[in-house]
Design a protein around this motif. Structure first.
Motif, PDB file in Angstrom:
ATOM      1  N   ALA A   1     -21.182 -30.358  12.138  1.00  0.00           N
ATOM      2  CA  ALA A   1     -20.866 -29.359  11.114  1.00  0.00           C
ATOM      3  C   ALA A   1     -22.118 -28.677  10.590  1.00  0.00           C
ATOM      4  O   ALA A   1     -22.096 -27.493  10.235  1.00  0.00           O
ATOM      5  CB  ALA A   1     -20.101 -30.024   9.960  1.00  0.00           C
ATOM      6  N   ALA A   2     -23.229 -29.416  10.524  1.00  0.00           N
ATOM      7  CA  ALA A   2     -24.476 -28.820  10.057  1.00  0.00           C
ATOM      8  C   ALA A   2     -25.062 -27.848  11.076  1.00  0.00           C
ATOM      9  O   ALA A   2     -25.771 -26.901  10.707  1.00  0.00           O
ATOM     10  CB  ALA A   2     -25.499 -29.916   9.742  1.00  0.00           C
TER      11      ALA A   2
ATOM     12  N   LYS B   1     -14.446 -42.800  19.786  1.00  0.00           N
ATOM     13  CA  LYS B   1     -14.697 -43.266  18.426  1.00  0.00           C
ATOM     14  C   LYS B   1     -16.105 -42.906  17.961  1.00  0.00           C
ATOM     15  O   LYS B   1     -16.306 -42.529  16.807  1.00  0.00           O
ATOM     16  CB  LYS B   1     -14.486 -44.778  18.348  1.00  0.00           C
ATOM     17  CG  LYS B   1     -13.035 -45.208  18.487  1.00  0.00           C
ATOM     18  CD  LYS B   1     -12.912 -46.722  18.368  1.00  0.00           C
ATOM     19  CE  LYS B   1     -11.452 -47.159  18.467  1.00  0.00           C
ATOM     20  NZ  LYS B   1     -11.304 -48.635  18.359  1.00  0.00           N
ATOM     21  N   ARG B   2     -17.074 -43.013  18.867  1.00  0.00           N
ATOM     22  CA  ARG B   2     -18.438 -42.666  18.494  1.00  0.00           C
ATOM     23  C   ARG B   2     -18.577 -41.166  18.215  1.00  0.00           C
ATOM     24  O   ARG B   2     -19.274 -40.757  17.280  1.00  0.00           O
ATOM     25  CB  ARG B   2     -19.403 -43.095  19.599  1.00  0.00           C
ATOM     26  CG  ARG B   2     -20.868 -42.836  19.260  1.00  0.00           C
ATOM     27  CD  ARG B   2     -21.810 -43.446  20.270  1.00  0.00           C
ATOM     28  NE  ARG B   2     -21.602 -42.896  21.604  1.00  0.00           N
ATOM     29  CZ  ARG B   2     -21.105 -43.582  22.627  1.00  0.00           C
ATOM     30  NH1 ARG B   2     -20.739 -44.844  22.471  1.00  0.00           N
ATOM     31  NH2 ARG B   2     -20.965 -43.006  23.806  1.00  0.00           N
ATOM     32  N   ASN B   3     -17.900 -40.330  19.004  1.00  0.00           N
ATOM     33  CA  ASN B   3     -17.979 -38.885  18.788  1.00  0.00           C
ATOM     34  C   ASN B   3     -17.218 -38.440  17.539  1.00  0.00           C
ATOM     35  O   ASN B   3     -17.538 -37.396  16.961  1.00  0.00           O
ATOM     36  CB  ASN B   3     -17.434 -38.150  20.011  1.00  0.00           C
ATOM     37  CG  ASN B   3     -18.294 -38.367  21.235  1.00  0.00           C
ATOM     38  OD1 ASN B   3     -19.491 -38.623  21.129  1.00  0.00           O
ATOM     39  ND2 ASN B   3     -17.687 -38.282  22.419  1.00  0.00           N
ATOM     40  N   MET B   4     -16.186 -39.211  17.123  1.00  0.00           N
ATOM     41  CA  MET B   4     -15.395 -38.847  15.951  1.00  0.00           C
ATOM     42  C   MET B   4     -15.858 -39.544  14.687  1.00  0.00           C
ATOM     43  O   MET B   4     -15.184 -39.477  13.651  1.00  0.00           O
ATOM     44  CB  MET B   4     -13.921 -39.185  16.202  1.00  0.00           C
ATOM     45  CG  MET B   4     -13.276 -38.370  17.316  1.00  0.00           C
ATOM     46  SD  MET B   4     -13.344 -36.591  17.027  1.00  0.00           S
ATOM     47  CE  MET B   4     -12.314 -36.457  15.567  1.00  0.00           C
ATOM     48  N   SER B   5     -17.007 -40.178  14.725  1.00  0.00           N
ATOM     49  CA  SER B   5     -17.516 -40.838  13.530  1.00  0.00           C
ATOM     50  C   SER B   5     -17.984 -39.800  12.518  1.00  0.00           C
ATOM     51  O   SER B   5     -18.204 -38.630  12.830  1.00  0.00           O
ATOM     52  CB  SER B   5     -18.670 -41.768  13.900  1.00  0.00           C
ATOM     53  OG  SER B   5     -19.744 -41.018  14.448  1.00  0.00           O
ATOM     54  N   LYS B   6     -18.136 -40.259  11.254  1.00  0.00           N
ATOM     55  CA  LYS B   6     -18.539 -39.343  10.183  1.00  0.00           C
ATOM     56  C   LYS B   6     -19.940 -38.789  10.427  1.00  0.00           C
ATOM     57  O   LYS B   6     -20.208 -37.614  10.166  1.00  0.00           O
ATOM     58  CB  LYS B   6     -18.498 -40.074   8.839  1.00  0.00           C
ATOM     59  CG  LYS B   6     -18.816 -39.187   7.636  1.00  0.00           C
ATOM     60  CD  LYS B   6     -18.717 -39.960   6.352  1.00  0.00           C
ATOM     61  CE  LYS B   6     -18.958 -39.039   5.150  1.00  0.00           C
ATOM     62  NZ  LYS B   6     -20.259 -38.341   5.210  1.00  0.00           N
ATOM     63  N   GLU B   7     -20.832 -39.620  10.924  1.00  0.00           N
ATOM     64  CA  GLU B   7     -22.194 -39.141  11.181  1.00  0.00           C
ATOM     65  C   GLU B   7     -22.204 -38.061  12.263  1.00  0.00           C
ATOM     66  O   GLU B   7     -22.896 -37.044  12.141  1.00  0.00           O
ATOM     67  CB  GLU B   7     -23.094 -40.310  11.594  1.00  0.00           C
ATOM     68  CG  GLU B   7     -23.348 -41.336  10.503  1.00  0.00           C
ATOM     69  CD  GLU B   7     -22.172 -42.264  10.301  1.00  0.00           C
ATOM     70  OE1 GLU B   7     -21.232 -42.202  11.137  1.00  0.00           O
ATOM     71  OE2 GLU B   7     -22.181 -43.050   9.324  1.00  0.00           O
TER      72      GLU B   7
END
Length: 209
Positions: A155-156, A143-149
């Motif tokens: 992606a950046a 869940k922590r790795n798939m968070s938006k942040e």
């Protein structure tokens, strides 16, 4: 006292014989190239010592070439960092020159395995072990790795793929062609003061079109 005189005479005769033997030995010009046994590349700056004649020391150049005066039967030692020590005995030759290729073997040293630890002492390990977070199971980490942040940060940092670049270029070309058909100047003519001035001049001159 008489024994000491005999010992001095024997020692003198021994050194005299050695000196005569050294003078009787044939002097030659010893030259050659030091190279490796695996690739044949020259071994530059090899240290060369004549063990049979006062340990005279020479050095090869950067291409492994050497040349010095020696005697037939001298033992020559070749040493270089990263190679096994080699001893070469000058053989009997017919002339007064000897050229030889000295082949040295690469020295391979296997060091024992070393396991580094991030703790400087056992006390630091105990402190880190006692403060270890054991509640972070696989589901929480996912869940922590798939968070938006996390996804925005990845992606950046990650570059675009070839498919993404191709789709982006196709969309930009389509958008440019569409705007060019609609308006070649990419601007609204109603907001252009020069267009309004041209229209007023045409109306004043009677051009109703």
């Amino acid at each position: 006292m008489k024994f000491k005189y005999h010992l001095i005479i024997v020692t003198f005769l021994f050194f005299l014989g050695c000196n005569s033997y050294a003078q009787e030995r044939k002097i030659i010009q010893f030259s050659g190239i030091v190279e490796t046994i695996s690739s044949g590349l020259p071994v530059g700056y090899t240290t060369i010592a004549n063990l049979s004649f006062r340990n005279e020391t020479y050095m090869a150049n950067n291409e492994g070439f050497f040349s010095f005066v020696a005697h037939v039967g001298d033992t020559i030692r070749f040493t270089s960092v990263g190679y096994e020590t080699l001893e070469y005995v000058i053989p009997q030759v017919s002339g007064d020159r000897l050229s030889s290729a000295i082949v040295m073997t690469n020295l391979i040293v296997e060091l024992p395995m070393v396991t580094p630890y991030p703790w400087a002492s056992i006390e630091e390990f105990n402190i880190a072990f006692m403060n270890l977070e054991v509640n972070s199971d696989n589901l929480i980490r996912a869940k922590r790795n798939m968070s938006k942040e996390s996804i925005d940060a990845m992606a950046a940092m990650m570059p675009r793929t070839a498919d993404e670049m191709h789709n982006y270029n196709v969309n930009e070309n389509h958008r440019g062609l569409s705007n060019k058909v609609i308006n070649q100047r990419y601007a609204n003519p109603l907001l252009n003061p020069f267009a309004w001035g041209s229209l007023i001049q045409q109306i004043s001159k009677g051009k109703k079109k």
